[in-house]
Design an enzyme around this catalytic site. Structure first.
Site, PDB file in Angstrom:
ATOM      1  N   GLN A  20      44.065  56.082  38.275  1.00  0.00           N
ATOM      2  CA  GLN A  20      44.520  54.951  37.478  1.00  0.00           C
ATOM      3  C   GLN A  20      43.016  53.855  36.891  1.00  0.00           C
ATOM      4  OE1 GLN A  20      47.748  53.085  39.431  1.00  0.00           O
ATOM      5  NE2 GLN A  20      47.244  54.090  40.677  1.00  0.00           N
ATOM      6  N   ASN A  21      42.137  54.431  37.854  1.00  0.00           N
ATOM      7  CA  ASN A  21      40.307  53.271  37.561  1.00  0.00           C
ATOM      8  C   ASN A  21      40.418  53.591  36.531  1.00  0.00           C
ATOM      9  OD1 ASN A  21      41.137  52.856  40.702  1.00  0.00           O
ATOM     10  ND2 ASN A  21      39.394  53.871  40.772  1.00  0.00           N
ATOM     11  N   CYS A  40      36.229  51.154   9.859  1.00  0.00           N
ATOM     12  CA  CYS A  40      37.149  50.229   8.536  1.00  0.00           C
ATOM     13  C   CYS A  40      37.039  48.671   9.364  1.00  0.00           C
ATOM     14  CB  CYS A  40      37.953  50.049   9.189  1.00  0.00           C
ATOM     15  SG  CYS A  40      39.444  49.329  10.131  1.00  0.00           S
ATOM     16  N   HIS A  99      45.433  54.117  32.744  1.00  0.00           N
ATOM     17  CA  HIS A  99      45.633  53.180  32.091  1.00  0.00           C
ATOM     18  C   HIS A  99      44.080  53.353  31.431  1.00  0.00           C
ATOM     19  CE1 HIS A  99      47.272  51.708  35.878  1.00  0.00           C
ATOM     20  NE2 HIS A  99      48.154  52.452  34.961  1.00  0.00           N
ATOM     21  N   CYS A 115      40.090  50.668  17.395  1.00  0.00           N
ATOM     22  CA  CYS A 115      40.596  49.887  16.584  1.00  0.00           C
ATOM     23  C   CYS A 115      41.650  49.431  16.960  1.00  0.00           C
ATOM     24  CB  CYS A 115      39.958  50.244  15.274  1.00  0.00           C
ATOM     25  SG  CYS A 115      39.938  49.575  14.247  1.00  0.00           S
ATOM     26  N   GLU A 132      44.993  50.623  54.434  1.00  0.00           N
ATOM     27  CA  GLU A 132      45.943  49.969  55.087  1.00  0.00           C
ATOM     28  C   GLU A 132      47.286  50.599  55.040  1.00  0.00           C
ATOM     29  OE1 GLU A 132      45.504  46.206  54.270  1.00  0.00           O
ATOM     30  OE2 GLU A 132      46.848  45.970  52.164  1.00  0.00           O
TER      31      GLU A 132
HETATM   32  P1  OAD Z   1      45.193  47.706  44.359  1.00  0.00           P
HETATM   33  O1  OAD Z   1      43.676  46.674  44.338  1.00  0.00           O
HETATM   34  O2  OAD Z   1      46.521  47.291  44.227  1.00  0.00           O
HETATM   35  O3  OAD Z   1      45.703  48.163  45.057  1.00  0.00           O
HETATM   36  C1  OAD Z   1      44.202  48.993  46.112  1.00  0.00           C
HETATM   37  C2  OAD Z   1      44.187  49.501  47.554  1.00  0.00           C
HETATM   38  O4  OAD Z   1      43.080  50.637  47.907  1.00  0.00           O
HETATM   39  C3  OAD Z   1      44.486  49.158  48.662  1.00  0.00           C
HETATM   40  O5  OAD Z   1      46.239  49.776  48.406  1.00  0.00           O
HETATM   41  C4  OAD Z   1      43.933  48.722  49.252  1.00  0.00           C
HETATM   42  O6  OAD Z   1      44.736  48.813  50.446  1.00  0.00           O
HETATM   43  C5  OAD Z   1      42.916  50.068  49.530  1.00  0.00           C
HETATM   44  N1  OAD Z   1      41.655  50.720  49.725  1.00  0.00           N
HETATM   45  C6  OAD Z   1      40.680  49.110  49.733  1.00  0.00           C
HETATM   46  N2  OAD Z   1      38.946  49.709  49.679  1.00  0.00           N
HETATM   47  C7  OAD Z   1      39.533  50.716  49.629  1.00  0.00           C
HETATM   48  C8  OAD Z   1      38.878  52.261  50.900  1.00  0.00           C
HETATM   49  N3  OAD Z   1      37.319  51.499  50.904  1.00  0.00           N
HETATM   50  N4  OAD Z   1      38.914  53.326  51.062  1.00  0.00           N
HETATM   51  C9  OAD Z   1      40.432  53.367  51.110  1.00  0.00           C
HETATM   52  N5  OAD Z   1      41.493  52.875  50.111  1.00  0.00           N
HETATM   53  C10 OAD Z   1      40.926  51.367  50.171  1.00  0.00           C
HETATM   54  O7  OAD Z   1      44.851  49.237  43.005  1.00  0.00           O
HETATM   55  P2  OAD Z   1      45.374  49.990  42.496  1.00  0.00           P
HETATM   56  O8  OAD Z   1      46.436  50.339  43.213  1.00  0.00           O
HETATM   57  O9  OAD Z   1      44.890  50.840  41.696  1.00  0.00           O
HETATM   58  O10 OAD Z   1      46.144  48.702  36.337  1.00  0.00           O
HETATM   59  O11 OAD Z   1      46.378  48.666  41.482  1.00  0.00           O
HETATM   60  C11 OAD Z   1      46.986  49.711  40.193  1.00  0.00           C
HETATM   61  C12 OAD Z   1      46.869  49.097  38.701  1.00  0.00           C
HETATM   62  O12 OAD Z   1      46.838  47.406  38.729  1.00  0.00           O
HETATM   63  C13 OAD Z   1      45.534  49.097  38.284  1.00  0.00           C
HETATM   64  O13 OAD Z   1      45.374  50.418  37.603  1.00  0.00           O
HETATM   65  C14 OAD Z   1      45.246  47.984  37.297  1.00  0.00           C
HETATM   66  C15 OAD Z   1      45.548  46.779  38.046  1.00  0.00           C
HETATM   67  O14 OAD Z   1      46.655  45.929  37.079  1.00  0.00           O
HETATM   68  C16 OAD Z   1      45.099  48.420  34.977  1.00  0.00           C
HETATM   69  O15 OAD Z   1      43.999  47.923  34.543  1.00  0.00           O
HETATM   70  C17 OAD Z   1      45.657  48.529  33.794  1.00  0.00           C
END
Ligand code: OAD
Length: 241
Positions: free
Chosen positions: A103-104, A152, A121, A129, A217
């Site tokens: 998702q990153n 364009c 994502h 564009c 967590e």
């Molecule tokens: P979140 O910020 O929602 O969650 C990050 C997760 O990583 C949390 O559950 C933390 O506990 C965990 N975490 C933090 N540090 C860590 C570490 N060092 N080791 C292991 N785990 C750790 O991020 P995502 O789940 O990726 O969308 O969020 C999903 C989507 O929401 C993203 O792709 C983004 C956002 O809006 C878009 O950009 C389209």
């Protein structure tokens, strides 16, 4: 803290697996210094997604949206992949079948060397564009606040899937295959609240995969996975090899 017996189980499952799928979220890049979205210092604590990460926000004020992406591009440009990203590359190299779903948008998996992946994502280093739809790589930091298409002259936007937009169909179908056919799904560093990725663990589980989660967590997914390991991605993922 992750128990060594749990780690041992996961190591065995991975060693016996023919097909491995990995799903990552912001937590895997947190150890590289990229901010997460929902933690105590998460981006969505200080910024409103609806002002910055929706098609409506871009239509209203593209300059503001590009300013925010420029800030993130600058921040990400200064980071490097960490040992968890490298361990995912090694898993790809030693698995008969492998797919990484991330998702990153930071591109750190690619920089680390991952090749079999879907960036569902999008990628912060790609632009699209708004007129002709062509997609290009662009590493300028800062990029012009109203950048234009080289073909364009249409307005460029970040090639990112924003709130309210659908994933690219080709990514969805590639991911569904990877989730339905894997023996092990490893879910690393995602809060598991943003769909469709939030449904991926249960998809793999329904198809018979062993599903393990690595996170600092417990998450809403912890109850449904076979194994939940708590700790930092950069410490735990390399131990799986
Ligand atoms: P979140 O910020 O929602 O969650 C990050 C997760 O990583 C949390 O559950 C933390 O506990 C965990 N975490 C933090 N540090 C860590 C570490 N060092 N080791 C292991 N785990 C750790 O991020 P995502 O789940 O990726 O969308 O969020 C999903 C989507 O929401 C993203 O792709 C983004 C956002 O809006 C878009 O950009 C389209």
């Amino acid at each position: 803290m992750a128990r060594s017996s749990d780690l041992g189980i996961l190591i065995e499952k991975l060693a016996a697996a023919r097909a491995v799928t990995v799903l990552t979220g912001a937590g895997i890049s947190a150890d590289s210094g990229v901010p997460t979205f929902r933690g105590a210092d998460g981006l969505w604590r200080n910024f409103r997604a609806e002002d910055l990460a929706t098609p409506e926000a871009f239509e209203r004020d593209p300059r503001l949206v590009w300013e925010w992406y420029n800030w993130r591009r600058e921040l990400i440009a200064a980071t490097r992949p960490n040992p968890a990203h490298s361990a995912v590359v090694e898993l790809e190299q030693r698995s008969e079948e492998f797919w990484l779903i991330t998702q990153n948008v930071d591109g750190l998996h690619r920089t680390a060397g991952s090749r079999k992946l879907s960036e569902i994502h999008g990628n912060i280093w790609m632009v699209r564009c708004t007129d002709c739809g062509s997609v290009e790589e662009n590493h300028e930091v800062p990029i012009a606040l109203l950048p234009v298409c080289s073909r364009c002259k249409g307005l460029l936007r970040p090639h990112i899937v924003w709130f309210g937009e659908s994933l690219f169909p080709e990514d969805l179908s590639r991911c569904a295959t990877a989730l339905r056919t894997c023996d092990v799904l490893l879910v690393i560093g995602t809060s598991g609240v943003v769909y469709p990725a939030a449904g991926f663990a249960s998809m793999a589980k329904e198809s018979g995969a062993f599903v393990a989660e690595i996170n600092l967590e417990p998450t809403p997914q912890s109850g449904l996975v076979d194994l939940s390991l708590q700790g930092r991605a950069k410490d735990l993922v390399p131990l799986l090899l």
